[in-house]
Design a protein around this motif. Structure first.
Motif, PDB file in Angstrom:
ATOM      1  N   PHE A 168      81.732   5.183   9.845  1.00  0.00           N
ATOM      2  CA  PHE A 168      80.569   5.597   9.058  1.00  0.00           C
ATOM      3  C   PHE A 168      80.225   4.595   7.955  1.00  0.00           C
ATOM      4  O   PHE A 168      79.081   4.143   7.842  1.00  0.00           O
ATOM      5  CB  PHE A 168      80.823   6.981   8.456  1.00  0.00           C
ATOM      6  CG  PHE A 168      79.914   7.348   7.318  1.00  0.00           C
ATOM      7  CD1 PHE A 168      78.540   7.395   7.497  1.00  0.00           C
ATOM      8  CD2 PHE A 168      80.432   7.651   6.063  1.00  0.00           C
ATOM      9  CE1 PHE A 168      77.690   7.731   6.445  1.00  0.00           C
ATOM     10  CE2 PHE A 168      79.600   8.004   5.005  1.00  0.00           C
ATOM     11  CZ  PHE A 168      78.218   8.038   5.200  1.00  0.00           C
ATOM     12  N   THR A 206      77.156   2.259   9.013  1.00  0.00           N
ATOM     13  CA  THR A 206      75.940   2.965   8.586  1.00  0.00           C
ATOM     14  C   THR A 206      75.609   2.660   7.125  1.00  0.00           C
ATOM     15  O   THR A 206      74.497   2.235   6.812  1.00  0.00           O
ATOM     16  CB  THR A 206      76.101   4.486   8.777  1.00  0.00           C
ATOM     17  OG1 THR A 206      76.307   4.773  10.165  1.00  0.00           O
ATOM     18  CG2 THR A 206      74.853   5.230   8.302  1.00  0.00           C
ATOM     19  N   HIS A 231      73.806  12.475   7.436  1.00  0.00           N
ATOM     20  CA  HIS A 231      74.604  11.788   8.457  1.00  0.00           C
ATOM     21  C   HIS A 231      75.504  12.776   9.190  1.00  0.00           C
ATOM     22  O   HIS A 231      76.229  13.554   8.568  1.00  0.00           O
ATOM     23  CB  HIS A 231      75.471  10.685   7.832  1.00  0.00           C
ATOM     24  CG  HIS A 231      76.238   9.901   8.858  1.00  0.00           C
ATOM     25  ND1 HIS A 231      75.680   8.844   9.550  1.00  0.00           N
ATOM     26  CD2 HIS A 231      77.502  10.038   9.333  1.00  0.00           C
ATOM     27  CE1 HIS A 231      76.576   8.356  10.386  1.00  0.00           C
ATOM     28  NE2 HIS A 231      77.688   9.066  10.277  1.00  0.00           N
ATOM     29  N   TYR A 274      78.463  12.745  12.277  1.00  0.00           N
ATOM     30  CA  TYR A 274      79.314  11.845  13.060  1.00  0.00           C
ATOM     31  C   TYR A 274      78.899  11.844  14.527  1.00  0.00           C
ATOM     32  O   TYR A 274      78.968  10.815  15.194  1.00  0.00           O
ATOM     33  CB  TYR A 274      80.786  12.253  12.931  1.00  0.00           C
ATOM     34  CG  TYR A 274      81.314  12.217  11.522  1.00  0.00           C
ATOM     35  CD1 TYR A 274      81.080  11.130  10.691  1.00  0.00           C
ATOM     36  CD2 TYR A 274      82.055  13.285  11.010  1.00  0.00           C
ATOM     37  CE1 TYR A 274      81.563  11.098   9.387  1.00  0.00           C
ATOM     38  CE2 TYR A 274      82.545  13.269   9.706  1.00  0.00           C
ATOM     39  CZ  TYR A 274      82.294  12.174   8.907  1.00  0.00           C
ATOM     40  OH  TYR A 274      82.777  12.155   7.615  1.00  0.00           O
ATOM     41  N   GLY A 314      76.635   8.781  13.831  1.00  0.00           N
ATOM     42  CA  GLY A 314      77.600   7.811  14.327  1.00  0.00           C
ATOM     43  C   GLY A 314      77.491   7.624  15.820  1.00  0.00           C
ATOM     44  O   GLY A 314      77.480   6.506  16.335  1.00  0.00           O
TER      45      GLY A 314
END
Length: 373
Positions: free
Chosen positions: A90, A94, A243, A245, A279
């Motif tokens: 992550f 990201t 966000h 995963y 993700g």
């Protein structure tokens, strides 16, 4: 490995050919040891092989091959190790690229020049210090995120759960000022969770009102800002990042559309911008679909107990459903996560019912811990 369980499966599947049985034994043993035996909600003394035998036995002999083929060719299982990789990725995959672009803009350079440029690297560190990471549930695994980034993210930048009281907000403000008097407010906020299949839990519009985790967070920030005034540690018009995963394509598209609608509709919106990242993005073709999965869809209908829907009617009603044959929000996923099976997956994987007037008893392959009924 439980040889008795393997022989029982051979019996149930009528594998009279020794070559077929041996080949299937090898596959079952491999998948059980590498992945499926790690499922956290198997009961004591029972693992994948035993559960598969019990699960297959509930189907009529003519339907068992379809069920077995589904497990062998369509089931997607995300293990604990795979989820941990998604958590560890992550920050570098990201957060870092996004912050590097912001830092490059501030320094007037190209993103690839940030690390070799003093002004750029200082801008990056400043952006990072002004970032707050908030877990939305136990699934956000904030403990793993924190350990994986112990040299990058400080303890005072991470909140494990969304329920943040006045005392915690005040403490967060105090800590950010202690680190650097000039960094008085968080300008970036990440809301983090493990998985989304439909996006409904995060944001939805129903009965003429907005509901979900985003609405709750926005309201919580608004109330805290009004109460704490200058002591509130998040800047006005902060950038909000959502966000997960793991996300389905269906959920990503829904979140993009619903957050756009909310941005236009909310007069009390506390954030300035919002972004959606994930993700791992599961492909749209993962879900069971007519034409490709007709045989398994037929089993989902044939062996469905409507008592499951009646038990979960309040929760299912949020997605405006009339049954749960294809799972919550009709996502029809063939998906299992190591720590639990999503209710967006087909109920034949996770549902356990006694049967009766509303349909046959349902026996799960991967029993689900249910929060809703």
């Amino acid at each position: 490995m439980n040889l008795l369980g393997l022989k029982l499966i051979a019996n149930i599947m009528d594998w009279s050919d020794d070559g077929v049985a041996t080949s299937e034994y090898n596959w079952l043993q491999l998948m059980a040891s590498v992945k499926y035996d790690g499922y956290s909600d198997f009961r004591a003394g029972s693992r994948f092989i035993e559960n598969l035998a019990t699960w297959l036995k509930q189907f009529e002999p003519a339907d068992r091959q379809t069920a077995y083929d589904f497990v062998k060719h369509r089931l997607v299982y995300i293990s604990g190790a795979e989820m941990q990789r998604a958590i560890e990725a992550f920050f570098p995959e990201t957060v870092t690229p996004f912050f590097r672009r912001l830092a490059a803009e501030k320094a007037g350079i190209q993103p690839h020049e940030v690390w070799g440029n003093r002004e750029g690297s200082e801008a990056f560190e400043r952006i990072l210090r002004r970032t707050l990471f908030v877990g939305l549930s136990d699934g956000s695994r904030i403990d793993i995120l924190r350990r994986a980034n112990s040299s990058r993210i400080s303890q005072e930048q991470v909140v494990p759960m969304m329920n943040i009281g006045p005392e915690k907000w005040t403490d967060l403000g105090k800590k950010i000022r202690e680190r650097d008097p000039n960094d008085e407010k968080f300008e970036q906020v990440y809301l983090i969770d493990d998985f989304t299949a439909s996006g409904t839990t995060f944001i939805r519009f129903k009965d003429d009102e907005w509901k979900g985790k985003l609405q709750k967070f926005n309201k919580m920030v608004g109330n805290a800002r009004e109460s704490l005034k200058d002591k509130f540690p998040i800047a006005d018009n902060y950038a909000l990042h959502i966000h997960h995963y793991v996300s389905t394509t269906q959920a990503r598209e829904a979140l993009l559309k619903r957050t756009e609608d909310a941005n236009a509709a909310w007069a009390d919106r506390t954030y300035g911008s919002i972004s959606i990242t994930e993700g791992t993005l599961l492909p749209a073709g993962l879900k069971l679909s007519p034409g490709t999965d007709d045989a398994m869809i037929a089993l989902c209908e044939k062996y469905y107990d409507h008592g499951l829907f009646l038990r979960l009617i309040e929760h299912a009603g949020e997605a405006e459903q009339t049954d749960l044959k294809m799972g919550y929000a009709n996502c029809a996923l063939p998906l299992v996560l190591e720590h639990n099976t999503p209710n967006n997956s087909i109920p034949l994987l996770w549902a356990e019912t006694p049967g009766g007037e509303h349909g046959p008893a349902m026996r799960p392959l991967f029993r689900r811990r249910d929060r809703h009924g």
